[in-house]
Design an enzyme around this catalytic site. Sequence first.
Site, PDB file in Angstrom:
ATOM      1  N   GLU A   1      46.825  39.195 -93.986  1.00 54.32           N
ATOM      2  CA  GLU A   1      47.906  38.217 -93.796  1.00 54.32           C
ATOM      3  C   GLU A   1      49.248  38.716 -94.357  1.00 54.32           C
ATOM      4  O   GLU A   1      49.809  38.132 -95.298  1.00 54.32           O
ATOM      5  CB  GLU A   1      47.540  36.882 -94.426  1.00 54.32           C
ATOM      6  CG  GLU A   1      46.361  36.208 -93.765  1.00 54.32           C
ATOM      7  CD  GLU A   1      46.124  34.785 -94.258  1.00 54.32           C
ATOM      8  OE1 GLU A   1      46.591  34.446 -95.363  1.00 54.32           O
ATOM      9  OE2 GLU A   1      45.487  34.015 -93.530  1.00 54.32           O
TER      10      GLU A   1
ATOM     11  N   GLU B   1      39.799  33.928 -89.262  1.00 52.20           N
ATOM     12  CA  GLU B   1      39.499  33.014 -90.369  1.00 52.20           C
ATOM     13  C   GLU B   1      39.741  31.589 -89.925  1.00 52.20           C
ATOM     14  O   GLU B   1      40.735  31.289 -89.257  1.00 52.20           O
ATOM     15  CB  GLU B   1      40.448  33.253 -91.548  1.00 52.20           C
ATOM     16  CG  GLU B   1      40.199  34.467 -92.378  1.00 52.20           C
ATOM     17  CD  GLU B   1      41.159  34.498 -93.577  1.00 52.20           C
ATOM     18  OE1 GLU B   1      41.651  33.429 -94.008  1.00 52.20           O
ATOM     19  OE2 GLU B   1      41.440  35.597 -94.061  1.00 52.20           O
TER      20      GLU B   1
ATOM     21  N   TRP C   1      43.784  24.257-100.634  1.00 48.13           N
ATOM     22  CA  TRP C   1      45.220  24.467-100.873  1.00 48.13           C
ATOM     23  C   TRP C   1      46.143  23.380-100.329  1.00 48.13           C
ATOM     24  O   TRP C   1      47.350  23.520-100.386  1.00 48.13           O
ATOM     25  CB  TRP C   1      45.653  25.849-100.396  1.00 48.13           C
ATOM     26  CG  TRP C   1      45.162  26.291 -99.044  1.00 48.13           C
ATOM     27  CD1 TRP C   1      44.069  27.084 -98.801  1.00 48.13           C
ATOM     28  CD2 TRP C   1      45.725  26.006 -97.763  1.00 48.13           C
ATOM     29  NE1 TRP C   1      43.923  27.306 -97.457  1.00 48.13           N
ATOM     30  CE2 TRP C   1      44.925  26.653 -96.794  1.00 48.13           C
ATOM     31  CE3 TRP C   1      46.825  25.258 -97.324  1.00 48.13           C
ATOM     32  CZ2 TRP C   1      45.186  26.587 -95.413  1.00 48.13           C
ATOM     33  CZ3 TRP C   1      47.090  25.187 -95.950  1.00 48.13           C
ATOM     34  CH2 TRP C   1      46.282  25.846 -95.028  1.00 48.13           C
TER      35      TRP C   1
ATOM     36  N   HIS D   1      36.921  25.761-101.880  1.00 50.21           N
ATOM     37  CA  HIS D   1      37.083  26.044-100.445  1.00 50.21           C
ATOM     38  C   HIS D   1      35.702  26.144 -99.811  1.00 50.21           C
ATOM     39  O   HIS D   1      34.814  26.820-100.332  1.00 50.21           O
ATOM     40  CB  HIS D   1      37.827  27.373-100.294  1.00 50.21           C
ATOM     41  CG  HIS D   1      38.384  27.636 -98.935  1.00 50.21           C
ATOM     42  ND1 HIS D   1      37.586  27.802 -97.826  1.00 50.21           N
ATOM     43  CD2 HIS D   1      39.657  27.773 -98.503  1.00 50.21           C
ATOM     44  CE1 HIS D   1      38.359  28.044 -96.773  1.00 50.21           C
ATOM     45  NE2 HIS D   1      39.617  28.026 -97.158  1.00 50.21           N
TER      46      HIS D   1
HETATM   47  C1  GAL Z   1      43.794  32.809 -96.061  1.00 52.91           C
HETATM   48  C2  GAL Z   1      43.365  34.105 -96.724  1.00 52.91           C
HETATM   49  C3  GAL Z   1      41.942  34.038 -97.240  1.00 52.91           C
HETATM   50  C4  GAL Z   1      41.707  32.733 -97.949  1.00 52.91           C
HETATM   51  C5  GAL Z   1      42.010  31.595 -97.022  1.00 52.91           C
HETATM   52  C6  GAL Z   1      41.752  30.239 -97.634  1.00 52.91           C
HETATM   53  O1  GAL Z   1      45.177  32.685 -96.154  1.00 52.91           O
HETATM   54  O2  GAL Z   1      43.473  35.186 -95.844  1.00 52.91           O
HETATM   55  O3  GAL Z   1      41.724  35.126 -98.095  1.00 52.91           O
HETATM   56  O4  GAL Z   1      42.517  32.686 -99.076  1.00 52.91           O
HETATM   57  O5  GAL Z   1      43.354  31.651 -96.660  1.00 52.91           O
HETATM   58  O6  GAL Z   1      41.998  29.197 -96.713  1.00 52.91           O
END
Ligand code: GAL
Length: 667
Positions: free
Chosen positions: A142, A298, A306, A349
């Site tokens: 990212e 992902e 978050w 998470h």
């Molecule tokens: C993304 C990241 C992952 C993880 C994920 C959590 O931004 O690439 O490593 O942190 O978010 O939602």
Amino acid sequence: MYYGADYNPEQWPESVWPEDIVRMREAGVNMVTLGVFAWSRIQPDEDTFDFEWLDRIIELLHDAGIAVDLATATASPPPWATAKYPEILPADENGAAYWPGSRQHYSPSSPAYRRLASRLVTRLVERYAKHPAVVMWHVNNEYGCHLPQDFSDSARDAFRKWLRERYESVDALNEAWGTWFWSQRYTSFEEIYPPRRAPYSHNPCQLLDFRRFTSDAMLDCFRMEKSIIRAAGATQPVTTNFMGPFKPANYWQWASELDVISDDCYPDPNDPESFRTSAFARDLMRSLKPDTPWVLMEQSTSALNWRPSNAPKAPGQMAALSIQAVARGADGVMFFQWRQSRAGAEKFHSAMLPHAGTGTRTWSEVVQLGADLGSLPQLPAGAMDARVAIVVDWENWWAVENPDHPVEFDYLAQVQRWYGVFHRQNIQVDFVHPSAALDHYQLVVAPHLYLLRSADAANLAGFVDDGGHLLVTAFSDVVDENDQFRPGGYLTQLGSVLGVALEDFGALVPPGSSGPGRKSARVRFEEEAFNGTYFAEQIQTAGAEVLARFTSGYNEGAPALTRNHAGAGQAWYLATVPDSSGLGLLIGQVLDAAGVKPVLSNLPESVEAIQRGNVLTVINHDDVPAAIDMSGTDLLAGEAVDKVHLGPFGFAFIAGHAGPPNYSAAS
Ligand code: GAL
């Protein structure tokens, strides 16, 4: 079809790994992304590399028939690296460092960072370039996430170099930046800084160039790693994970450097409309590399950590959103992450294998989705046959959101509103750069194309000339690539094809803000009326017919929507930002004229229909069941149907639906 997740075995004792493998097989996992944040495990200090643990886990995976998307691990430098080379750290606008203790704390421009990252990648690819388990390379993670811009001294030096390459002479830079204004004339590149904190507004072209530079600096890091991978003789496809419509990185430019586009997407389960923003991201990913399947790299199985409130996904929602990606061009459905972390910022998470174990709803849905994806029909790549294109241009995004404009607005939100109208009606949409070949499309919408290069303007005008329908919206064709006005006013390039001239932007107070002043302008459109927001531009026709007029404010009676017949096509201009009823009315008329139709009509609000080749995918994004009248063969059930019943968050793949095509001859 890839199915799997980020796998972080370094967070667990090795005794857990065999169970991971057993469970992965149970879930139908066939690929994992390995080692994304494993730098400190692979290289515990500057002189030591430890690959043995990685050898062992790759062997275990390989023996189980699970492929590896091997990450280069360069997104989170270990503490020894930043302690020894503090110049790696990025800085904010005030020049203050972002300290270690989290992740992504590196300046992409830092020579020390680049040197350490190349050494790591070199050692990694030397070892695994030819490993049969490795089917893909996952560069960094990212790019730009958390730190959209870096203002450090490394960035300063690299920005100067970048400017020197772009402009060759400081005079050319002065010209492009218009530096006679406010006594900003430079005599040397060494006098130039990133747009660090200043008393008042920066030079807009400096801001724009710093955005360009930032995207390029990150892309250089990607290129550096990719070239190391190729130099070692690795032939697997190389990717890095994108983040949907992400402002800091110009993905049009990036896309051609990736072999496979991959995307991370986290729609908010608290927002019932978030399936439209995820559809937007999916269509954007497909459009970045048409005809090449992309990978959903992902997503979450359920809750995140978050957002202020991290709701679980509803039963079935994870599958519905995964199928949405497949229907919109993905050939891989992956998650962050395989096993929920025990420690660290992301311990709440969700993951494929939850902390609460295999007796959970999440686990059974994960296993079910693996089985469903395994039995999916092969969908043709890039066969969505969209007849509508929305123009998206990162450079325009950066420029249009520069400060000191008639009114502030969120470019992406407006582009998403246009997309949303089409999505609600199940009209298939591609995204295009303004320089793209447009001949396949019947309707092109160009929202707020403020920065417009001459060649791109000619491309859009040529599309109309050849019979296309072009809709241009307010605050377009205002500046050139240096964010400077062109001689002769506004709409200097598209004015003739649009048949209008623009006198004033008529800024309104943004909806929702509390200040005094007009927030909207009433517009009369045939028998209906709607509110225009942000702009009530003062335009005059120069050949175009008037389809709607303002009925309030300074420009009462003046045109708000026009249409011009030019060449074999039609060019529409909208001098405001319509409210949602206005959007619907207008798009209805434009679609009719352009002859574009939905892939399926009269569906419940929560159901989307997507056509890929001869297969129609219907997905219910609500917990209320839906029944749809349509005939064809249900590919998962393997039977002929004349009505499709979708349970809560249910989906179906229907082949051979005998409906009308999604377009006809334009009128
Ligand atoms: C993304 C990241 C992952 C993880 C994920 C959590 O931004 O690439 O490593 O942190 O978010 O939602």
